[in-house]
Write a protein that holds these residues in place. Structure first.
Motif, PDB file in Angstrom:
ATOM      1  N   LEU A  27       0.827  -1.206   0.000  1.00 42.22           N
ATOM      2  CA  LEU A  27       0.000   0.000   0.000  1.00 42.22           C
ATOM      3  C   LEU A  27       0.863   1.258   0.000  1.00 42.22           C
ATOM      4  O   LEU A  27       0.576   2.227  -0.722  1.00 42.22           O
ATOM      5  CB  LEU A  27      -0.931  -0.013   1.220  1.00 42.22           C
ATOM      6  CG  LEU A  27      -2.092  -1.010   1.191  1.00 42.22           C
ATOM      7  CD1 LEU A  27      -2.842  -0.977   2.504  1.00 42.22           C
ATOM      8  CD2 LEU A  27      -3.022  -0.715   0.032  1.00 42.22           C
ATOM      9  N   VAL A  28       1.935   1.269   0.793  1.00 43.28           N
ATOM     10  CA  VAL A  28       2.823   2.434   0.825  1.00 43.28           C
ATOM     11  C   VAL A  28       3.501   2.626  -0.526  1.00 43.28           C
ATOM     12  O   VAL A  28       3.607   3.756  -1.041  1.00 43.28           O
ATOM     13  CB  VAL A  28       3.868   2.265   1.944  1.00 43.28           C
ATOM     14  CG1 VAL A  28       4.922   3.367   1.872  1.00 43.28           C
ATOM     15  CG2 VAL A  28       3.196   2.273   3.312  1.00 43.28           C
ATOM     16  N   PHE A  29       3.938   1.520  -1.138  1.00 44.82           N
ATOM     17  CA  PHE A  29       4.592   1.619  -2.441  1.00 44.82           C
ATOM     18  C   PHE A  29       3.641   2.154  -3.505  1.00 44.82           C
ATOM     19  O   PHE A  29       4.010   3.033  -4.307  1.00 44.82           O
ATOM     20  CB  PHE A  29       5.126   0.242  -2.851  1.00 44.82           C
ATOM     21  CG  PHE A  29       5.674   0.189  -4.249  1.00 44.82           C
ATOM     22  CD1 PHE A  29       6.919   0.717  -4.535  1.00 44.82           C
ATOM     23  CD2 PHE A  29       4.924  -0.372  -5.267  1.00 44.82           C
ATOM     24  CE1 PHE A  29       7.419   0.682  -5.838  1.00 44.82           C
ATOM     25  CE2 PHE A  29       5.412  -0.427  -6.559  1.00 44.82           C
ATOM     26  CZ  PHE A  29       6.667   0.107  -6.850  1.00 44.82           C
ATOM     27  N   LEU A  30       2.404   1.669  -3.521  1.00 36.95           N
ATOM     28  CA  LEU A  30       1.432   2.135  -4.512  1.00 36.95           C
ATOM     29  C   LEU A  30       1.084   3.605  -4.293  1.00 36.95           C
ATOM     30  O   LEU A  30       0.906   4.370  -5.250  1.00 36.95           O
ATOM     31  CB  LEU A  30       0.169   1.276  -4.445  1.00 36.95           C
ATOM     32  CG  LEU A  30       0.317  -0.171  -4.921  1.00 36.95           C
ATOM     33  CD1 LEU A  30      -0.989  -0.929  -4.728  1.00 36.95           C
ATOM     34  CD2 LEU A  30       0.749  -0.241  -6.373  1.00 36.95           C
ATOM     35  N   THR A  31       1.011   4.032  -3.022  1.00 36.50           N
ATOM     36  CA  THR A  31       0.719   5.433  -2.744  1.00 36.50           C
ATOM     37  C   THR A  31       1.842   6.339  -3.238  1.00 36.50           C
ATOM     38  O   THR A  31       1.597   7.386  -3.869  1.00 36.50           O
ATOM     39  CB  THR A  31       0.504   5.632  -1.237  1.00 36.50           C
ATOM     40  OG1 THR A  31      -0.536   4.751  -0.783  1.00 36.50           O
ATOM     41  CG2 THR A  31       0.120   7.068  -0.929  1.00 36.50           C
ATOM     42  N   LEU A  32       3.087   5.963  -2.977  1.00 39.40           N
ATOM     43  CA  LEU A  32       4.219   6.755  -3.451  1.00 39.40           C
ATOM     44  C   LEU A  32       4.279   6.789  -4.972  1.00 39.40           C
ATOM     45  O   LEU A  32       4.550   7.830  -5.580  1.00 39.40           O
ATOM     46  CB  LEU A  32       5.525   6.179  -2.879  1.00 39.40           C
ATOM     47  CG  LEU A  32       5.712   6.324  -1.364  1.00 39.40           C
ATOM     48  CD1 LEU A  32       7.003   5.642  -0.926  1.00 39.40           C
ATOM     49  CD2 LEU A  32       5.732   7.791  -0.953  1.00 39.40           C
ATOM     50  N   TRP A  33       4.016   5.642  -5.590  1.00 39.42           N
ATOM     51  CA  TRP A  33       4.044   5.596  -7.060  1.00 39.42           C
ATOM     52  C   TRP A  33       2.963   6.489  -7.653  1.00 39.42           C
ATOM     53  O   TRP A  33       3.204   7.207  -8.629  1.00 39.42           O
ATOM     54  CB  TRP A  33       3.840   4.155  -7.516  1.00 39.42           C
ATOM     55  CG  TRP A  33       3.755   4.019  -9.007  1.00 39.42           C
ATOM     56  CD1 TRP A  33       4.775   4.025  -9.907  1.00 39.42           C
ATOM     57  CD2 TRP A  33       2.559   3.875  -9.774  1.00 39.42           C
ATOM     58  NE1 TRP A  33       4.299   3.894 -11.176  1.00 39.42           N
ATOM     59  CE2 TRP A  33       2.941   3.799 -11.134  1.00 39.42           C
ATOM     60  CE3 TRP A  33       1.211   3.804  -9.447  1.00 39.42           C
ATOM     61  CZ2 TRP A  33       2.012   3.645 -12.159  1.00 39.42           C
ATOM     62  CZ3 TRP A  33       0.277   3.658 -10.465  1.00 39.42           C
ATOM     63  CH2 TRP A  33       0.682   3.580 -11.802  1.00 39.42           C
ATOM     64  N   LEU A  34       1.757   6.490  -7.054  1.00 37.41           N
ATOM     65  CA  LEU A  34       0.684   7.345  -7.544  1.00 37.41           C
ATOM     66  C   LEU A  34       1.032   8.818  -7.352  1.00 37.41           C
ATOM     67  O   LEU A  34       0.768   9.652  -8.231  1.00 37.41           O
ATOM     68  CB  LEU A  34      -0.611   7.004  -6.811  1.00 37.41           C
ATOM     69  CG  LEU A  34      -1.863   7.786  -7.230  1.00 37.41           C
ATOM     70  CD1 LEU A  34      -2.173   7.546  -8.694  1.00 37.41           C
ATOM     71  CD2 LEU A  34      -3.046   7.385  -6.359  1.00 37.41           C
ATOM     72  N   LEU A  35       1.667   9.161  -6.234  1.00 37.32           N
ATOM     73  CA  LEU A  35       2.061  10.546  -5.994  1.00 37.32           C
ATOM     74  C   LEU A  35       3.108  11.007  -7.003  1.00 37.32           C
ATOM     75  O   LEU A  35       3.027  12.122  -7.545  1.00 37.32           O
ATOM     76  CB  LEU A  35       2.585  10.674  -4.562  1.00 37.32           C
ATOM     77  CG  LEU A  35       3.014  12.079  -4.113  1.00 37.32           C
ATOM     78  CD1 LEU A  35       1.829  13.032  -4.160  1.00 37.32           C
ATOM     79  CD2 LEU A  35       3.607  12.029  -2.715  1.00 37.32           C
TER      80      LEU A  35
END
Length: 255
Positions: A206-214
């Motif tokens: 979840l943290v990785f996907l959030t950073l990638w989306l940002l």
């Protein structure tokens, strides 16, 4: 040549009974007068029901696959515990006489018989009497049992012996398989290590996907901003050109 040109410009070309016509800007369609594309494939119409019937018959003769899954080795006091013992047969079409024996060995003790399957279920006299339940399959590939109301004294080593005598015409081979299940009974259910690892991996994902989306949003925003700045610069440069130069910069179009 002129007639062919006229037919081509009008959008209609006839040859050997086939026609191609165009009306308006739409795409060309090729068809035969008075025919349907499926009518040109009579073999397909005959083979389709046959293929469907073969698929149904193939699904009907499929058998479940036997997989030797290991048993769980931890139980909680007061709960039922399934001791899984699976012994798959390589040739299920051959008849066999199966005998199942379950043994229990306490810590520092000796093995003694607690359950037996020989032409039917049979629970022998033991400390487990009245607390054992047969949980096997009809084909006797799964010969598991369930211990009801597990106590702390049920910890120990359980042995599952499966003996099979196959009935061939020339000979009767004998095969014996053994499964060992070390059981540990606890007061309360401990936290599963696999679930903990899965939960940690979920949070990391979840943290990785959030950073990638940002990062993607920032990249798209900067790209759109640069495109708008370039468009504004081009517009300002065009407005700065005198009107006479604008008229001279027009390129004549040759017909």
């Amino acid at each position: 040549m002129s007639r062919l040109t006229e037919h081509t410009r009008s959008g209609r070309l006839e040859k050997g009974g086939w026609s191609r016509a165009t009306q308006g800007p739409g795409p060309c369609t090729i068809c035969s007068p008075g025919s349907h594309p499926l009518k040109k494939m009579p073999g397909f119409n005959r083979l389709f029901p046959l293929a469907s019937l073969l698929l149904i018959l193939w699904a009907g003769v499929c058998y479940p696959v036997c997989v030797e899954v290991p048993s769980e080795t931890e139980a909680v006091r007061g709960n039922p515990m399934k001791l899984r013992c699976i012994s798959c047969m390589k040739r299920e079409d051959v008849e066999a006489t199966t005998v199942v024996e379950w043994f229990y060995r306490p810590e520092g003790g000796k093995d003694f018989l607690i359950y037996e399957y020989r032409n039917g279920h049979q629970e022998v006299e033991s400390p487990f009497q009245g607390r054992l339940q047969w949980n096997g399959s009809k084909d006797l590939q799964d010969v598991s049992i369930t211990v009801l109301n597990v106590t702390l004294n049920d910890s120990g080593l359980y042995t599952c012996n499966v003996s099979r005598e196959f009935e061939f015409e020339a000979h009767r081979p004998f095969v014996k398989t053994t499964r060992l299940i070390p059981l540990r009974v606890t007061e309360e259910a401990g936290e599963d290590f696999t679930s903990v690892v899965s939960e940690i991996m979920m949070y990391i994902l979840l943290v990785f996907l959030t950073l990638w989306l940002l990062i993607e949003m920032i990249y798209c925003y900067r790209k759109v901003s640069k495109a708008e700045e370039a468009a504004q610069e081009n517009a300002s440069d065009y407005l700065a050109i005198p009107s006479e130069n604008k008229e001279n910069s027009a390129v004549p179009v040759e017909e």
